[in-house]
Structures are given as C-alpha cells and as structure tokens.
Design an enzyme around this catalytic site. Sequence first.
Site, PDB file in Angstrom:
ATOM      1  N   HIS A  85      -8.680 -15.597  -2.949  1.00  0.00           N
ATOM      2  CA  HIS A  85      -8.931 -16.723  -2.221  1.00  0.00           C
ATOM      3  C   HIS A  85      -7.819 -17.587  -2.175  1.00  0.00           C
ATOM      4  CE1 HIS A  85     -10.600 -20.073   0.116  1.00  0.00           C
ATOM      5  NE2 HIS A  85     -11.619 -19.360   0.483  1.00  0.00           N
ATOM      6  N   ILE A 170       3.704 -32.023  -7.748  1.00  0.00           N
ATOM      7  CA  ILE A 170       2.354 -31.343  -8.146  1.00  0.00           C
ATOM      8  C   ILE A 170       1.888 -31.612  -9.808  1.00  0.00           C
ATOM      9  CG2 ILE A 170       2.678 -29.528  -6.660  1.00  0.00           C
ATOM     10  CD1 ILE A 170       3.300 -27.486  -9.123  1.00  0.00           C
TER      11      ILE A 170
END
Length: 301
Positions: A85, A170
């Site tokens: 995914h 991030i």
Amino acid sequence: MSDIRKIVECVVNYSEGRDMDKIEKIVDPYRKAENVKLLNYEADKDYNRVVVTIMGEPEAVKNSVVESVGVATELIDMTKHEGQHSRMGATDVVPFIPIKNMSMAEAVELAKETAKAINEAHNIPVFLYEKAASTPARENLAKVRKGQFEGMAEKLQDPQWHPDFGKNEIHPTAGVTAVGARMPLVAYNIDLDTQNVEIANKIARAIRHSGGGFRYIKAGGVEIKERGITQVTMNITDYTKTSVYRVFETVKMEAKRYGVNVLGSEVVGLVPMEALIDSAAYYLGLYGFSMDKVIETSLME
C-alpha cells in the site's frame, strides 16, 4: 430529552500490519479513552497496514488520536517499512467523518486542530486534505502522498508542498501525516485469480476517475503474493453516486478481457449499511426496496 452530543468518526491508517504486539499498543489509547468507542481494527500483512475505526465526542477523539500517533511514532520506523500500500508516514492518514449533530465545517475545524496538535506533540509535518485541504491541489490524497515516504523529504522542499503544520522536513522515522475531513467512504478490494499485477492495474485504470472511469472511484492494482492473487483495491468516495454492485460488475466485465476471473471481494473497515442494502436490492431484484424496510433502521429511530 434528545441527545445533542456531537459524534465524529475517525478512520486512522497506520503503517504496521504484521507485528500484532505493536498494533495492540497503537490501538490501546482508544480502548482507555473516555467518550471514545473503538469500533474496529483490521491489519493486513501484505499491505503492512492497520486501519483503526473509532467514534466519539470530538475533543475526546482528537486527544486519543494524538496519543496513539505518539505510540506509532515510537514503534514504527518508516526507513524499514515495506508493503503493497502507498504510504508516507507511520501514521499515514487521519480522516474525520461527521456522524451526528456535527457539520462538515466542524469536522474540518477538528481536523485542523488535530493536525496542529500532532505536529506540536510529535514534531511530525502534517498535510491537510479532502474537505480540510488548504488548496485545491491538496484535496486528493493520492497527490499529497505521491512520492511516498522515500520521496517526501525532497517533495517538502518544493514551496508548493510545504506542510500545513510543521517545518518542511520529514520526521526521520515517522515521515509525514495527512489529516482531513470527508464523508463516509467504502474501502473495497476485489480479488482476481491472476498473479499478473499489470492486469489488476489495467482494470484499476479503467474504473477510476483519473482514467476516465467512475467519478467517485480511486483505484490501483496490488499483488498479494501470500495468496498467489492480485487485487483491484479502491476507495468509493461517494457510494450514493457510484454503487458497490456497479463497480463489482464492471471489474468482472473488464477482467474477462484478460481471461481472468473475480474470486470475491472484501470491505476494509466499516461500511454504511445503505451501501450494502443497495447492492442486495440489485442482486435480488427487489422492487421498491429501501432502508425503511430494514429492521435495524427502525430500531435506531
């Protein structure tokens, strides 16, 4: 006296679907929270992802989500994550769905408050998406998540993709999170009896909106190696306008082009009863059938 409490649903997706010990720890804050009900959680080893569905009073739901995100941040290292995914963070997406005595505008405000709290508590950059999106370019989750965890550090350097909350860096192991508000959707997968993922991808392109298919379908193809099959995996973002049965029948039709059969399908997480009633009426050829004829509906009134 009528119940005037506001009720919101939240369907949090975490990038861990294999280690049940970690999953139980991530889910635990929802079990302990007052005015929050843990409805369901489903882990998928191939996707390496768990979908957690909760419901409750907005402030309590927000607080429990922020706490659970903290646990996921400690336990999930995205530099080592692999799965079928798409994903960009340990806590990947956090959508809020207004259920009772709550408007979409209020769900959007809750999404913004939660996004801000996640960033401040855990130093994770957060994008707002769907109805909460700060710009039209960020409404579509697929566009927000494009590049995935591996490409997100570079993406955040683009001025057009600075996060809505946090610095344009991030989190080193937890990546980036998307928080949004939307109407109920149906997360739906259709199994194909082929190991050729390109066939699943071709079918997905045929049915999704971006490929000229159904307006309310986002779809892709994935390989489920453990079962020796592939899936057309999708979100039906408005089941009242694109029915489950219509998508299922279309995938069966497209699969025949490649000599492939549909083995079955699955719903991920919870699904509105109306979406299934609509399909039942179609397959049984029921005349004039509606939710009014469902016993559970009359009991809820």
